[in-house]
Design an enzyme around this catalytic site. Structure first.
Site, PDB file in Angstrom:
ATOM      1  N   LYS A 110       0.829  -1.217   0.000  1.00 38.13           N
ATOM      2  CA  LYS A 110       0.000   0.000   0.000  1.00 38.13           C
ATOM      3  C   LYS A 110       0.853   1.252   0.000  1.00 38.13           C
ATOM      4  O   LYS A 110       0.509   2.236  -0.644  1.00 38.13           O
ATOM      5  CB  LYS A 110      -0.952   0.011   1.200  1.00 38.13           C
ATOM      6  CG  LYS A 110      -2.068  -0.997   1.056  1.00 38.13           C
ATOM      7  CD  LYS A 110      -3.203  -0.709   2.009  1.00 38.13           C
ATOM      8  CE  LYS A 110      -4.367  -1.657   1.758  1.00 38.13           C
ATOM      9  NZ  LYS A 110      -5.402  -1.563   2.757  1.00 38.13           N
ATOM     10  N   LYS A 191      -5.903 -10.174  -5.647  1.00 36.53           N
ATOM     11  CA  LYS A 191      -6.989 -10.423  -4.693  1.00 36.53           C
ATOM     12  C   LYS A 191      -8.204  -9.543  -5.008  1.00 36.53           C
ATOM     13  O   LYS A 191      -8.043  -8.387  -5.365  1.00 36.53           O
ATOM     14  CB  LYS A 191      -6.418 -10.079  -3.306  1.00 36.53           C
ATOM     15  CG  LYS A 191      -7.346 -10.197  -2.168  1.00 36.53           C
ATOM     16  CD  LYS A 191      -6.704  -9.675  -0.896  1.00 36.53           C
ATOM     17  CE  LYS A 191      -6.818  -8.167  -0.775  1.00 36.53           C
ATOM     18  NZ  LYS A 191      -6.536  -7.641   0.555  1.00 36.53           N
ATOM     19  N   LYS A 194     -12.156  -4.600  -1.768  1.00 39.43           N
ATOM     20  CA  LYS A 194     -13.203  -3.578  -1.730  1.00 39.43           C
ATOM     21  C   LYS A 194     -12.640  -2.189  -1.951  1.00 39.43           C
ATOM     22  O   LYS A 194     -13.356  -1.270  -2.297  1.00 39.43           O
ATOM     23  CB  LYS A 194     -13.994  -3.650  -0.422  1.00 39.43           C
ATOM     24  CG  LYS A 194     -13.186  -3.399   0.841  1.00 39.43           C
ATOM     25  CD  LYS A 194     -14.110  -3.351   2.044  1.00 39.43           C
ATOM     26  CE  LYS A 194     -13.631  -4.181   3.219  1.00 39.43           C
ATOM     27  NZ  LYS A 194     -12.315  -3.861   3.726  1.00 39.43           N
TER      28      LYS A 194
HETATM   29  P1  TYM Z   1     -10.441  -6.265   5.328  1.00 37.17           P
HETATM   30  O1  TYM Z   1     -11.466  -5.254   5.698  1.00 37.17           O
HETATM   31  O2  TYM Z   1      -9.539  -5.970   4.202  1.00 37.17           O
HETATM   32  O3  TYM Z   1     -11.153  -7.627   5.030  1.00 37.17           O
HETATM   33  C1  TYM Z   1     -12.106  -8.159   5.928  1.00 37.17           C
HETATM   34  C2  TYM Z   1     -11.978  -9.670   5.942  1.00 37.17           C
HETATM   35  O4  TYM Z   1     -12.186 -10.192   4.630  1.00 37.17           O
HETATM   36  C3  TYM Z   1     -11.067 -10.980   4.249  1.00 37.17           C
HETATM   37  N1  TYM Z   1     -10.840 -10.800   2.813  1.00 37.17           N
HETATM   38  C4  TYM Z   1     -10.794 -11.793   1.930  1.00 37.17           C
HETATM   39  N2  TYM Z   1     -10.933 -13.126   2.051  1.00 37.17           N
HETATM   40  C5  TYM Z   1     -10.841 -13.870   0.932  1.00 37.17           C
HETATM   41  N3  TYM Z   1     -10.643 -13.346  -0.297  1.00 37.17           N
HETATM   42  C6  TYM Z   1     -10.494 -12.014  -0.474  1.00 37.17           C
HETATM   43  N4  TYM Z   1     -10.302 -11.512  -1.690  1.00 37.17           N
HETATM   44  C7  TYM Z   1     -10.565 -11.176   0.671  1.00 37.17           C
HETATM   45  N5  TYM Z   1     -10.474  -9.831   0.846  1.00 37.17           N
HETATM   46  C8  TYM Z   1     -10.629  -9.623   2.167  1.00 37.17           C
HETATM   47  C9  TYM Z   1      -9.909 -10.435   5.056  1.00 37.17           C
HETATM   48  O5  TYM Z   1      -8.872 -11.383   5.169  1.00 37.17           O
HETATM   49  C10 TYM Z   1     -10.575 -10.132   6.370  1.00 37.17           C
HETATM   50  O6  TYM Z   1     -10.705 -11.293   7.148  1.00 37.17           O
HETATM   51  N6  TYM Z   1      -7.192  -5.418   8.991  1.00 37.17           N
HETATM   52  C11 TYM Z   1      -8.393  -6.121   8.609  1.00 37.17           C
HETATM   53  C12 TYM Z   1      -9.575  -5.762   9.473  1.00 37.17           C
HETATM   54  C13 TYM Z   1      -9.321  -5.931  10.921  1.00 37.17           C
HETATM   55  C14 TYM Z   1      -9.259  -7.165  11.616  1.00 37.17           C
HETATM   56  C15 TYM Z   1      -9.007  -6.809  12.990  1.00 37.17           C
HETATM   57  C16 TYM Z   1      -9.386  -8.493  11.236  1.00 37.17           C
HETATM   58  C17 TYM Z   1      -9.116  -4.929  11.806  1.00 37.17           C
HETATM   59  N7  TYM Z   1      -8.948  -5.461  13.068  1.00 37.17           N
HETATM   60  C18 TYM Z   1      -8.903  -7.800  13.952  1.00 37.17           C
HETATM   61  C19 TYM Z   1      -9.269  -9.474  12.211  1.00 37.17           C
HETATM   62  C20 TYM Z   1      -9.025  -9.127  13.554  1.00 37.17           C
HETATM   63  C21 TYM Z   1      -8.746  -5.778   7.181  1.00 37.17           C
HETATM   64  O7  TYM Z   1      -8.371  -4.745   6.676  1.00 37.17           O
HETATM   65  O8  TYM Z   1      -9.579  -6.647   6.596  1.00 37.17           O
END
Ligand code: TYM
Length: 321
Positions: A110, A191, A194
């Site tokens: 990023k 990947k 969003k």
């Molecule tokens: P984020 O918001 O990018 O994504 C949320 C969740 O979706 C999963 N994910 C995916 N899984 C499969 N294929 C994909 N293409 C895909 N894109 C996203 C992510 O792995 C995630 O589980 N930092 C985290 C949010 C967060 C978090 C936490 C997660 C903040 N605090 C504590 C777990 C525990 C994030 O940006 O996920």
């Protein structure tokens, strides 16, 4: 002992099928066996350029979607409404090293795309670790891309416990057996995202059925006509097979096709049917914004109560008065 589960979703865009299959669906399933807490991580969305009004709207949309997909049996709340997240994050920033933060793949990717890199983009994994450790969670349902951040959380928990005494539960990431990394339909080597994916290659959870059909029918497939699950050599086809397996509940090995057309049609149908109840429930919940505010305020209050003890223990251990 009842196991505790925590996960969160960054309010950086509309939720996608990747979020759903990688984390939301596993999170829904865990509700039967564990004490589950799920948050909308609005603070995490401040780590890159953002628009305040949009962030507020997306945070509510995301919370509605978490409730709509069946997580209404869990504790759901908005991260920034519980100040202990940022308070604990500072203690973990003071446990982490600059070198280990700088090495995070997501930071490297990023930050390379931006001219002005916010400092919080670098320290973000400490906030994520705080989210997890605050709830003394055992299991963290996440997609493959968050594995490294959960590993770092484990390292920080172990280090803090060693330096200041047993305080944190050391968590473990759990990934779904298929679709732990859903790929962009137009660029199956990236990947599905969003926040920085292509609109044509991303299925949003609120996409109308016709859009879902169109996007999947136009998905990039691989050379040759053989339908085989092989993410290395056949990323496009394997992505469709993984989506179909995850949405239909069938093992990926049992999906046999002799052409791409039928595979695409069945995948589109399975995705539409999987998302239909969720879209209906989302519409119902969205029509009562006052009730949504009430649920989220009650969630934040419960989350604050549940985490106060851990926060006090961490403060005490590290030497705060
Ligand atoms: P984020 O918001 O990018 O994504 C949320 C969740 O979706 C999963 N994910 C995916 N899984 C499969 N294929 C994909 N293409 C895909 N894109 C996203 C992510 O792995 C995630 O589980 N930092 C985290 C949010 C967060 C978090 C936490 C997660 C903040 N605090 C504590 C777990 C525990 C994030 O940006 O996920």
């Amino acid at each position: 002992m009842t196991k505790r589960v925590f996960s969160a979703f960054t309010a950086s865009g509309h939720l996608t099928l990747g979020n759903f299959l990688g984390a939301m669906l596993p999170a829904v399933r865990l509700q039967d066996e564990a004490d589950c807490v799920y948050a909308v991580a609005d603070l995490h969305a401040l780590t890159v350029k953002h628009d305040p009004a949009r962030l507020r709207a997306r945070t509510r949309e995301m919370a509605t979607m978490l409730l709509a997909c069946g997580l209404d049996r869990s504790l759901v709340y908005i991260q920034s409404q519980v100040p202990a997240h940022t308070a604990l994050a500072f203690l973990l920033e003071s446990t982490a090293y600059f070198g280990e933060m700088r090495r995070m793949i997501q930071f490297k990717e990023k930050s390379a795309k931006q001219e002005e890199v916010r400092l919080s983009l670098l320290t973000y994994p400490a906030l994520m670790a705080a989210d997890i450790l605050l709830h003394r969670a055992h299991f963290i349902p996440v997609g493959e891309d968050q594995r490294q951040h959960v590993e770092l959380t484990r390292d920080l928990a172990i280090r803090f416990n060693r330096l200041y005494g047993e305080t944190f539960t050391v968590p473990e990431a759990v990934h779904p057996p298929v679709a732990a990394r859903v790929m962009d339909l137009t660029v199956p080597t990236s990947k599905m995202s969003k926040s920085d994916g292509s609109a044509a290659g991303t299925i949003y959870l609120l996409d109308p059925p016709a859009d879902i059909h169109r996007k999947i029918m136009r998905a990039v497939t691989d050379t040759g006509t053989e339908v085989r699950y092989d993410p290395q050599d056949k990323p496009g086809v394997s992505n469709l097979l993984a989506m179909l397996a995850a949405c239909s509940g069938q093992p990926v090995e049992s999906l046999v096709y002799d052409g791409y057309g039928a595979l695409k049609r069945d995948t589109a149908e399975a995705v539409v049917e999987t998302l239909r109840p969720l879209q209906e429930r989302h519409a119902e919940l969205s029509s009562d914004q006052a009730e949504l505010s009430r649920i989220l305020a009650a969630g934040a209050e419960r989350a604050a109560d549940r985490t106060a003890g851990l926060m006090a223990a961490a403060r005490e251990a590290i030497g705060l008065s």
